[in-house]
Design a protein around this motif. Structure first.
Motif, short mmCIF file in Angstrom:
data_model
loop_
_atom_site.label_atom_id
_atom_site.label_comp_id
_atom_site.label_asym_id
_atom_site.label_seq_id
_atom_site.Cartn_x
_atom_site.Cartn_y
_atom_site.Cartn_z
N LEU A 49 46.15 40.24 40.90
CA LEU A 49 45.05 39.95 40.00
C LEU A 49 45.52 39.25 38.73
CD1 LEU A 49 42.06 40.40 39.03
CD2 LEU A 49 42.85 42.57 38.09
N SER A 53 44.91 35.32 37.77
CA SER A 53 44.06 35.11 36.61
C SER A 53 44.77 34.29 35.54
CB SER A 53 43.61 36.45 36.03
OG SER A 53 42.84 37.17 36.98
N LEU A 57 43.67 30.57 34.26
CA LEU A 57 43.41 30.31 32.84
C LEU A 57 44.30 29.21 32.29
CD1 LEU A 57 42.95 33.98 31.56
CD2 LEU A 57 41.17 32.22 31.80
N ALA A 200 41.69 33.45 42.08
CA ALA A 200 41.53 34.43 41.00
C ALA A 200 40.18 35.13 41.10
CB ALA A 200 41.67 33.73 39.64
N VAL A 204 39.53 39.11 41.70
CA VAL A 204 38.71 39.87 40.76
C VAL A 204 37.63 40.63 41.52
CG1 VAL A 204 37.00 39.69 38.92
CG2 VAL A 204 39.15 38.43 38.74
#
Length: 307
Positions: A49, A53, A57, A200, A204
């Motif tokens: 995760l 992520s 980003l 991602a 999530v």
């Protein structure tokens, strides 16, 4: 899903694609020891995760700067997110789960089968003809990969973790190929960013579903500055940069030949260690030479790239 045709690749394009794969594997190889450290205190789902992520980003603003906002808005978001969620979200989780049940060396050994999965997918979906060069290169790549990994083998546990690693190989190969064939007209940056964002979002969703079923939430208290530093390297270097370069290689060579480069990754790790005072391993050196021979022979006059 549309399938791009495979056509002969100009020699300069093949050289660039091979160089992209080499650098990709140099960066990717650093991820195994980092994952081993993170998995000492965190579950596989949390590691996946945070890795996905942070990579997403990082890649999204870079993609906007490189390709421009209009191209980002006009990208094939539906297909890209789907390919990313399955190919790289599920694939990465299975690989990290496998490492949590075994260790980095065991997973690396199983990754020696990656070229087999890549060639199999090309034969199934792209009607690649198995020439003697491809077969010889495939055999040399797997043999050399096993020789490279054997020089580092410790305890190998071929149980549930090994099964997860094997499945992840095919899922990841499918995702790498689909990143090119399902997103024609997209830049390598777009393909990388879009699919990693999809991965991602998929992870999530998996974490939220896991918690809704009574599973453990993200253990933020176990994540300190040291872990964040490791995640930054693991996400931005070993995933974002490595994936971008690997997809450039896949576009120029096809997933089968590009995946052969993975079997030389542990040799790069040894070179880094050697530069820092470590020892030389003739087993890894010979294995790396065999893999390199396999990559060269498999291309010959049959180098391929996706159109």
């Amino acid at each position: 899903m549309t399938t791009a045709a495979f056509v002969p690749s100009p020699r300069n394009d093949r050289v660039s694609a091979n160089l992209a794969c080499i650098v990709s594997m140099l960066v990717w190889a650093a991820g195994f020891p980092i994952a081993d450290e993170l998995l000492k205190t965190l579950p596989a789902l949390t590691v996946t995760l945070l890795r996905m992520s942070l990579a997403a980003l990082f890649l999204l603003p870079v993609w906007i700067v490189v390709d421009g906002p209009s191209r980002v808005r006009g990208a094939a978001w539906g297909r890209g997110l789907w390919v990313g969620a399955v190919g790289f979200g599920l694939g990465s989780f299975l690989l990290i789960f496998a490492q949590s049940r075994t260790d980095g060396v065991t997973v690396a050994v199983i990754c020696a089968a990656m070229p087999v999965a890549g060639i199999a997918l090309e034969c199934l979906f792209d009607r690649r003809r198995l020439t003697w060069r491809i077969v010889a290169g495939l055999i040399l790549s797997v043999m050399g990969g096993m020789a490279v990994y054997a020089a580092r083998m410790g305890h190998i546990d071929f149980g549930l973790g090994a099964l997860a690693a094997l499945v992840s190989i095919f899922v990841y190969c499918w995702g790498s190929r689909a990143s090119v064939t399902a997103l024609p007209g997209h830049s390598a940056m777009a393909r990388t960013a879009l699919t990693i964002i999809g991965a991602a979002l998929g992870i999530v969703a998996a974490q939220l579903a896991w918690q809704a079923l009574g599973g453990e939430p993200v253990a933020w208290a176990r994540i300190g500055m040291r872990e964040w530093n490791l995640f930054a390297i693991y996400a931005i270097g070993s995933l974002a940069l490595s994936q971008l370069l690997f997809l450039i290689g896949v576009a120029g060579l096809g997933i089968g030949i590009a995946s052969m480069h993975m079997n030389i990754a542990p040799f790069y790790v040894m070179l880094f260690a050697l530069a820092l005072g470590g020892g030389w391993s003739w087993g890894q050196g010979v294995g790396a030479a065999i893999v390199a021979a396999g990559v060269i022979i498999s291309q010959g006059r049959n180098g391929r790239r996706t159109a």
